[in-house]
Design a protein around this motif. Sequence first.
Motif, short mmCIF file in Angstrom:
data_model
loop_
_atom_site.label_atom_id
_atom_site.label_comp_id
_atom_site.label_asym_id
_atom_site.label_seq_id
_atom_site.Cartn_x
_atom_site.Cartn_y
_atom_site.Cartn_z
N SER A 160 -4.05 3.70 0.32
CA SER A 160 -5.34 4.10 0.88
C SER A 160 -5.79 5.47 0.38
O SER A 160 -6.98 5.68 0.14
N ARG A 208 -10.38 -0.26 2.15
CA ARG A 208 -10.20 -1.39 1.24
C ARG A 208 -11.55 -1.94 0.77
O ARG A 208 -11.73 -2.23 -0.41
N ARG A 250 0.82 -1.23 0.00
CA ARG A 250 0.00 0.00 0.00
C ARG A 250 0.85 1.27 0.00
O ARG A 250 0.32 2.37 0.05
N GLN A 274 -3.62 0.42 -4.64
CA GLN A 274 -3.42 -0.19 -3.33
C GLN A 274 -3.31 0.84 -2.21
O GLN A 274 -3.71 0.57 -1.09
N THR A 304 -7.74 1.64 7.15
CA THR A 304 -7.34 1.04 5.88
C THR A 304 -8.25 -0.16 5.55
O THR A 304 -8.58 -0.38 4.39
N ASP A 349 -4.05 -6.43 -0.46
CA ASP A 349 -3.08 -5.35 -0.71
C ASP A 349 -1.82 -6.05 -1.21
O ASP A 349 -1.08 -6.62 -0.41
#
Lengths: 636, 235
Positions: free
Chosen positions: A550, A537, A372, A548, A533, A461
Amino acid sequence: MQAEQVEIAGFLKQYPPFDELPEAEVDEIACQVEISYFRAGSDIYLFGDEIHELSVIRSGAVEIYRRNGDLYNRLSEGEVFGQLSLLMNQKVRLPARTIEDSLIYFIPEALFMSLCERFDSFAYFVEVDDNLLHQAVSDKQEKSDLMVSKVTTLISRTPVMADTSATIRQAAQKMTEAGVSSLLIMSPESRLNRPVSPDDDELSDTSDRLLAGIITDRDLRTRVVAPGLDLDSPVTEVMTTEPVTLDVDAYAFEAMLTMLRYNLHHLPILEDDYPVGVLATSDIIRYESQSSLYMVSTIMRQTSVDELAELQPQINACFVRMVAEGANSHMIGSAMSVIGRTFKQRLLELGEAELGAAPLPYCFLALGSMARDEQLVVTDQDNALILDNRYKPEQHGEYFAQLAKFVSDGLNRCGYVYCTGNIMATNSTWRKTRKEWQQTFTDWIENPLPEALLNCSIFFDLDGVWGKVDWAAQLNSFVAHKAQRSPKFLASLARNALNRTPPLGFFKDFVMEKDGQHGNAINLKRRGTAPLTDLIRVHALAVGSKVQNSFERLDDVSEAGILPPGRAADLRDALEFISMVRIRHQAADVEAGREPSNSVKPETLTDFDRRNLKEAFKVLSNSQRFLKFRYPFSGR
Amino acid sequence: MIGSHSVNWPALFQQQAEKSTDERLKSFYQQGVVAADTALVDVPFVALDFETTGLDATKDEIISIGLVPFDLHRIRLRESRYWLLKPNDGLTETSVPFHGITHSQLSAAPDLNLILESVLDEIAGKIVVVHYRNIEREFLDSAIKKRLGEGIIFPMIDTMELEAMLYRRGILNRLKRLIGWRLESIRLGDSRLRYHLPHYGQHHALTDAIATAELLQAQVLHRYSEATHLSELWI
């Protein structure tokens, strides 16, 4: 004769919002105060009561409730309440009751309103809190040069160019004459599909040509001199084709991230597809002294695991410097992730050198925070392998087990400790062929069980760091396509995203939970950034986003319009604020020679941090409630 | 029970109003006294505190007066008052830092006689609340007597007396004293702590008046009720 209230004024001056008012103003406020004593357990305000005063707690403690009886907040000495009700029709929305014997100072409504009108700091403090969080985040960002500077401010000269017909010698001569370390190679084809005059060999008017490639000092050394190439060969034979470029509208920090990510020393900047400059590493370093860019090349230069393991203090120092220079969490997270990724790449190079070339193509994956671009200094290693479909365990298994062990042991020595959940390429479960990975993701998505998904959200991720990185991108597309179409999967993932909740806020030097319990410390990852997160997601997978990070996921989610207005921006501010508090505390730990951690003690937080953290927790809490409603879980 | 039932305050006030030769005192008494059976919640109070040059009302003098009107629900700082007074004999060097008041401030201050009307206006018709009545009651009486030839008398609530009832009277406290146990302090600051009231920097007449008002609110909430008659507390 006006009597001075030294005692009262002296008290008010210590606490926000009074601490930012002129002293004479606070002296005047003190003279207007009314005081009342309340025993523990008595109601100060009931729901619907008229309210005409702002309350300040002089001593004792007060609990504020929602109408349904849920605890909303617990306040102590120096804190204020009643401001929201005052601003909303003077009816009490949130009842207040003492939990200790308390002395309350009351400030009359007319004075309160006048203070709101005359002092911005006062108004910000008492007005709707989400704006305040945004203010806190944007104030912070204005401090960072790299954040606000456009990439154009870094360009020092117009780019030097040559035609694709040039020889290597001509290219080298041109670079020497101009004193540059890189040369852009321009295609004779017009991007406007106009024929280019053949006698225009001076390239005097090339403004409609396309960038074909780039050649650098380093390329001349490694691709020409070392292999002993004929200097009269065409330059196109040794140039890098389709180089990574950046648009002229980009920010300086994006240039830095791009160069880090692709390990570039030269980055062409384009305006309407035409080069207007080339950014060199040195241009960035002027802005970011002792930069993370150095770190990447240092890592690549190390020749053994022992040498790599010695870099850890430098990495920590680089982290501390970025914090000190006012970088935001996205910049720091990306830089630390690139550094982590570079360790993996170098370890894989060293591993292949020791074990011999791989018998089959493979892709080494980063999972979780590194994928991420959100890695910090306290981190474990989460990784996996995608193997070629021809993989036979009895034939190739031993090699990849050894390679994985080499990398995993190396990472552990470099400060990326083993994953306690054993999500590592050393675990044969997480060494799968491309087909097996597709099947695994299909199972997770089509037959979701929240319990089974609990430990595999980290696989959503995912980023390729070495080898066939395209395979990782293809797997990502596959997942993005499938997940979006499975409400059951999204509901399961959403349910798991509610497992970790934020606290309510702070009370004296304690963390206050929703049930009124107190804690001595808060884990800002577990109670803040991780649930954020998780939540982001779910939304990202729901809108088919393939990114990926955030913040980038929030961009996609925001564009898809599935959130209530303003919510995406609130989530961004909340994530940024909690991340930065976490990062600053880790930097302070590193500087003080302590082991950095995710745990923060309330007494080390400023009033400003506490207030904004509380707002960020509220954003998270509200968003979790929305998640439940947006992705209902049927249980079937 | 501390109420001094022997004193018939309304009758005494009426008598004083007729007898008094000073217009200011006459007017004070004419405004009468709150009835003895008034519920505490309906009583208008005024907390009063003096700083003095010493403890002997016959020799020492008042150098500052602080007062704040209040009731059981609110202490109204907006209506608070504070005066510095010029002592006739000046200030001894040692007492200066103790009070935080300077010679020049005092030499510029008026005599009590000049502000007496204002002070009496503020306390007339209200019940005066003090912490340790021997100071306020005796110093005011003595200072007025010196200037006008007649003194002043009115009912008071003494928050220190309310504490003394718990910590100085009764068999248990007498026994404690007999065997040399430490008795609870009934000083203003220490009394306040028992009710979880905050620490205030003391020795300022207005701050102490406010501190006394807060203490009475706390005492009533913890030990009496809003319906308790005034006569149970006044002296």
